[in-house]
Design a protein around this motif. Structure first.
Motif, PDB file in Angstrom:
ATOM      1  N   LEU A  44      -0.179  -0.776  -4.764  1.00  0.00           N
ATOM      2  CA  LEU A  44       0.093  -1.083  -3.363  1.00  0.00           C
ATOM      3  C   LEU A  44      -1.019  -0.559  -2.456  1.00  0.00           C
ATOM      4  N   PRO A  45      -1.150  -1.141  -1.259  1.00  0.00           N
ATOM      5  CA  PRO A  45      -2.091  -0.578  -0.282  1.00  0.00           C
ATOM      6  C   PRO A  45      -1.793   0.891  -0.006  1.00  0.00           C
ATOM      7  N   GLN A  94      -7.765  -3.199   0.335  1.00  0.00           N
ATOM      8  CA  GLN A  94      -6.320  -3.081   0.553  1.00  0.00           C
ATOM      9  C   GLN A  94      -5.633  -4.443   0.476  1.00  0.00           C
ATOM     10  N   GLU A  98      -2.528  -5.739  -2.105  1.00  0.00           N
ATOM     11  CA  GLU A  98      -1.289  -6.429  -1.750  1.00  0.00           C
ATOM     12  C   GLU A  98      -1.178  -7.783  -2.442  1.00  0.00           C
ATOM     13  N   TYR A 101      -0.254  -7.193  -6.011  1.00  0.00           N
ATOM     14  CA  TYR A 101       1.143  -6.774  -6.113  1.00  0.00           C
ATOM     15  C   TYR A 101       2.080  -7.972  -6.031  1.00  0.00           C
ATOM     16  N   ARG A 102       1.751  -8.918  -5.162  1.00  0.00           N
ATOM     17  CA  ARG A 102       2.632 -10.062  -4.951  1.00  0.00           C
ATOM     18  C   ARG A 102       2.353 -11.221  -5.906  1.00  0.00           C
ATOM     19  N   LEU A 177       0.498 -10.805   4.837  1.00  0.00           N
ATOM     20  CA  LEU A 177       0.255  -9.444   4.345  1.00  0.00           C
ATOM     21  C   LEU A 177       1.258  -8.492   4.997  1.00  0.00           C
ATOM     22  N   ILE A 179       3.053  -5.925   3.990  1.00  0.00           N
ATOM     23  CA  ILE A 179       3.018  -4.480   3.720  1.00  0.00           C
ATOM     24  C   ILE A 179       1.935  -3.815   4.559  1.00  0.00           C
ATOM     25  N   ILE A 180       0.746  -4.389   4.575  1.00  0.00           N
ATOM     26  CA  ILE A 180      -0.321  -3.848   5.422  1.00  0.00           C
ATOM     27  C   ILE A 180       0.109  -3.882   6.878  1.00  0.00           C
TER      28      ILE A 180
END
Length: 306
Positions: A44-45, A94, A98, A101-102, A177, A179-180
């Protein structure tokens, strides 16, 4: 003789058993979440990396105000170019995290290409982002009789700090994005007490006065020249559930606030209702119904309509 007494003290603790049990807990969690695939590195970031990018971006957008204290106008462009290169390079890393991760079944080369395109698109939006923020600063100056200059607004006002971070976070959110975006918005939340979800849509010349305790939900839509005071909530009145009993995601559940609305301290506005253009919502009002343009809603008027 052991020259490292801390090493001797560490030997007293049950490190091996705790490390082994924590490994087992992580394994169980990843299995429950369907994350057993081994990415081989961080998934993750990183909070600190995204925070550094945002701090750089604030200095890039306002170099003579939010940049280094020894910066001169003669070196402004050099500073902006140097820090922008650094920030975009860090941001690329970063974004890659993400996307990895996705992503399922997508090659690293594809993720790298996608990340570069997103970061480039973000960079090209920075001039327009600065123009938006200039309007927000002017709106704050005009809306607060205690403000002595626009520079005071930029340097000192928590509402502007939160709006700067929201404008940045919103770009990431709409670029896929989340999460960021959420890391950026929560950075401002932790500093100011102003909680703006990066999914919220906010128009031009937005001003939050004082700010502490303001909450703006994910699907809120705010028009131009809107002013909020401290402890205002633009929230949801209820949450729909799916067939399995879980909360439905992404439904429009927060208010629409049209242009030129003022909402005073402590007001709570809930649900997918519309506050008509030019309306004023008084302090400590609890509102769950739409009101037409030009309304003046106070606790007294609400009691009269019951």
């Amino acid at each position: 003789m052991n020259d490292n007494p801390s090493h001797d003290r560490a030997a007293e603790w049950p490190l091996d058993s705790v490390v082994a049990e924590l490994r087992q807990v992580r394994h169980e969690w990843r299995k429950q979440q369907g994350r057993e695939r081994d990415l081989g590195s961080r998934e993750l970031p990183a909070l600190h990396a995204v925070h550094e990018v945002v701090d750089d971006l604030c200095g890039i957008l306002f170099p003579m105000r939010l940049g280094p204290s020894d910066l001169s106008k003669e070196s402004e462009d050099y500073y902006v170019g140097h820090r922008l290169g650094h920030a975009l390079t860090m941001l690329h890393g970063q974004v890659m995290l993400e996307l990895n991760y996705r992503g399922q079944g997508v090659s690293q080369a594809d993720h790298d290409r996608d990340a570069r395109q997103r970061v480039r698109a973000f960079a090209l939006l920075l001039p327009e982002l600065r123009r938006q923020l200039d309007q927000d600063v002017v709106a704050a100056y005009r809306g607060d009789p205690a403000a002595t200059c626009v520079d005071e607004i930029l340097l000192c006002y928590p509402g502007i700090f939160a709006v700067i971070h929201h404008r940045i976070a919103s770009v990431f959110y709409r670029s896929g994005l989340p999460i960021i975006a959420r890391i950026v918005s929560e950075k401002a939340h932790s500093v100011t007490g102003i909680d703006i979800h990066p999914g919220a849509t906010i128009g031009r010349q937005f001003f939050i006065d004082h700010g502490t305790g303001v909450v703006i939900g994910e699907t809120a839509v705010i028009g131009d020249r809107v002013r909020l005071y401290q402890a205002v909530t633009l929230g949801a009145v209820r949450f729909s559930e799916d067939d399995a009993g879980g909360l439905k995601k992404g439904e429009a559940r927060h208010p629409i606030v049209e242009d030129d609305v003022v909402i005073y301290a402590g007001a709570t506005v809930l649900g997918r209702i519309t506050i008509g253009r030019g309306s004023t919502i008084g302090g400590n009002v609890w509102l769950t119904r739409s009101v037409p343009p030009g309304s003046n809603i106070t606790q007294a008027t609400l009691r009269q309509t019951r």
